[in-house]
Write an enzyme that holds these catalytic residues in place. Structure first.
Site, PDB file in Angstrom:
ATOM      1  N   HIS A 152       0.826  -1.205   0.000  1.00 38.69           N
ATOM      2  CA  HIS A 152       0.000   0.000   0.000  1.00 38.69           C
ATOM      3  C   HIS A 152       0.861   1.256   0.000  1.00 38.69           C
ATOM      4  CE1 HIS A 152      -1.761  -3.371   2.247  1.00 38.69           C
ATOM      5  NE2 HIS A 152      -2.715  -3.221   1.376  1.00 38.69           N
TER       6      HIS A 152
HETATM    7  S1  FES Z   1       1.971  -0.567   3.113  1.00 38.30           S
HETATM    8 FE1  FES Z   1       0.349  -1.885   3.660  1.00 38.30          FE
HETATM    9  S2  FES Z   1       1.444  -3.605   4.308  1.00 38.30           S
HETATM   10 FE2  FES Z   1       3.025  -2.251   3.848  1.00 38.30          FE
END
Ligand code: FES
Ligand code: HEM
Lengths: 420, 176
Positions: B141
């Site tokens: 993410h």
């Molecule tokens: S940014 Fe969501 S798990 Fe690493």
């Protein structure tokens, strides 16, 4: 409709004997034989039957797969491959189960949007609706657990990401997560318990479906006009009319289902799940199965971990309270000119979130995810209460019969019926 | 009349007593069913591991497993140390100075699990992306960590965790 008395007459000595001891034939006769059903139902009402079919397919294929599956971190992946390559018809059975999950969600989403369009969640069907939302929640958990059993890369990392959602809970989050894992990371104990529960949950769903149908049979089906049944002329008996109609659509649905199973069994899946789980390497893009994408998009739209999780959970939980958020007395969106465009905007929102859930959360994609996430909640929390209050609905037909025949009022039809 | 009243009082007492007893009993028998899911003795028998640092050259990183988790060990370059230390006062989500995160400035030891939702950030292997702050980048993410493993951008709430470890000699550490 709750007061309809049974018209079942046992026809021979055995059925009379049976009826005095366990009136199960009476129950089936009343519920699926003569049960009065609105005569104007369209094909969207066949999805309840289709969903029952889906649940049955998952249970039958699942029990067969479980005969060959080994719930162990070292063997699960190989046992699924063994099922696919060595077991007679194993590939067919596994593909039916895997595609079946997608078909199940497809049918469930159609069923839910049907309910949203025709106002099936409104009084007197609130409990019926709430049972449906509970079933949706259970389906989501069940499918997630089933997907994890394959123990491929996507399985493993989906379990990692989803179980880590619980670490967002302040203070106790860490302990809850380790309790779910049975260790300090996702591993063999996790896989075992997921299998145990994946086997159990479909039977709980089956019981909930029983309650759902019970609730349906107390209040009766809604219909495209949203006008409640007033006279006997508004209905037809469930058998043969709706048995045939549902049966026809189950066959149509089975054709689509078969097309995927035979021609594109992996189309809806992700190829990374044919790589065995590796706790040291995260795949470059973790994507859930398509039916979770809108929720995943909501999770990622919010830059804060805790609030992202809360928003994703609320996206489903909000469905529990829409019977009270919708202030309109009119059920069917057909007669709600002001609400109608908002309904379609909501459909577009869900489709868009599904599309965005599969994209990297960057740039315009992220911006779009945020806008659509905002509308998802505005639709329920603002549009539903406000439009219901200010809208001037179209004139409703006097009765279901009038909406079908275009003229006769229920009293006239009742008279005609009495004369003939 | 008055004995009737006494009886009622007694019955209430018996009801409450029986009810509480049943509730405590139910709770006590439920607990083993809940607690069996917690990490078991074999998982807890915390195997500590020793790692020889000699083969790791400056600017290199290795990943080892500890308690089922990847541990990142990185021998930082002078530039990386400098960039980590000079960022100590930058605006951070989980403010920590570089000094509190290392025992010897050149050795950075981290649990290689993104504090967002548990993916393994990239930046260990040759040719990996390192994110906007030269440390690690989590592809799931989009969390960016700096050369001290601190979260600088993206959804992760916390810095990469530092596991408990000690230097048993100049070139060997024991984790756990
Ligand atoms: S940014 Fe969501 S798990 Fe690493
Ligand atoms: C609500 C009903 C069910 C749903 C939605 C569901 C969903 C799923 C999904 C999505 C998968 C992963 C498919 C794949 O990619 O291979 C799966 C796998 C599995 N399911 Fe189910 N399932 C259901 C019922 C059952 C039942 C009743 C059993 C009986 C034990 C079962 C046993 C299994 C097993 C053993 C696997 C792992 C092997 C495989 O990948 O096929 N499932 N399930």
């Amino acid at each position: 409709m709750s007061e309809h008395s049974s018209s079942y007459k046992p026809s021979n000595a055995f059925t009379r004997w049976m009826d005095e001891r366990l009136p199960i034939i009476r129950l089936v006769y009343d519920s699926f034989g003569v049960f009065p059903t609105p005569r104007n139902l369209n094909y969207l009402w066949t999805f309840g039957g289709i969903l029952t079919f889906c649940l049955l397919v998952q249970i039958v294929t699942g029990i067969v797969i479980a005969m060959h599956f080994v719930a162990h971190g070292d063997h699960a992946f190989a046992s699924v491959e063994h099922l696919m390559r060595d077991v007679n018809w194993g590939d067919l059975i596994r593909y039916t189960h895997a595609v079946g999950a997608s078909m199940f969600f497809f049918a469930a989403y159609v069923h839910i949007f049907r309910g949203l369009y025709y106002g099936s969640y409104k009084s007197p069907r609130e409990i019926l609706w709430i049972l449906g939302v509970i079933i949706l929640l259970m389906m989501i958990i069940t499918a997630f657990m089933g997907y994890s059993l394959v123990w491929g890369q996507m399985s493993f990392w989906a379990v990692t990401v989803i179980t880590n959602l619980f670490t967002a809970i302040p203070i106790v989050g860490e302990s809850i997560t380790q309790w779910i894992w049975g260790g300090y990371s996702v591993g063999d104990p996790t896989l075992n318990r997921l299998f145990s529960l994946h086997y159990l949950f479909p039977f709980i769903i089956a019981a909930l479906v029983g309650l759902h149908i019970w609730a349906l049979h107390v209040v009766g089906s809604n219909n495209p006009t949203g006008v409640e049944v007033k006279t006997k002329e508004d209905t037809l008996s469930f058998f043969p009319y709706f048995v045939i109609k549902d049966g026809f659509m189950v066959i149509m649905f089975a054709l689509l289902f078969s097309w995927f199973v035979f021609y594109a069994p992996n189309y809806l899946g992700h190829s990374d799940n044919y790589i065995e789980a590796n706790p040291l390497q995260t795949p470059p893009h973790i994507v859930p199965e398509w039916y979770f994408l809108p929720f995943y998009a909501i999770l990622r739209a919010i830059p804060d971990k805790l609030f992202g999780v809360i928003a994703m959970v609320l996206a489903i939980v909000v469905l529990f309270v829409i019977p009270w958020l919708d202030t309109s007395k009119i059920k069917s969106v057909k007669y709600r000119p002001m609400f109608k465009p908002f309904f379609w905007l909501f459909v577009i929102t869900c489709l868009a979130l599904g599309y965005l859930g599969a994209k990297a959360p960057e740039g315009y994609y992220l911006l779009a995810s945020r806008l659509f996430t905002a509308y998802y909640f505005i639709h329920f929390l603002v549009v539903m209460p406000v439009v219901g209050l200010i809208e001037k609905p179209k004139a409703l037909p006097d009765s279901i019969t009038e909406s079908v025949t275009g003229k006769s009022s229920p009293e006239e039809t009742a008279k005609e019926g009495a004369q003939s | 009349m008055s004995s009737d009243h006494n009886d009622e009082g007694r019955r209430d007492f018996l009801m409450v007593a029986a009810g509480s007893f049943a509730a405590v009993g139910a709770g006590a028998s439920l607990w083993p069913l809940v607690d069996q899911m917690n990490p078991d003795a074999s998982a807890k028998a915390l195997a500590s591991i020793e790692i020889d640092l000699t083969p790791i050259k400056e600017g290199q990183a290795v990943t080892v497993m500890w308690r089922g988790k990847p541990i990142f060990i990185r021998k930082r370059t002078a530039d990386e140390i400098k960039s980590a230390e000079s960022a100590d006062n930058a605006d951070m989500r989980d403010p920590q100075t570089d000094e509190t995160r290392v025992q010897k400035p050149e050795w950075l030891v981290l649990i290689g699990i993104c504090t967002h939702l548990g993916c393994i950030p990239r930046g260990q292997a040759n040719g990996d992306v390192h994110g906007d702050f030269g440390g690690w980048f989590c592809p799931c993410h989009g969390s960016h960590y700096d050369t001290s493993g601190r979260i600088r951008k993206g959804p992760a709430p916390k810095n990469l965790e530092v596991p408990p470890y000690t230097f048993v000699s100049d070139t060997k550490i024991k984790i756990g």
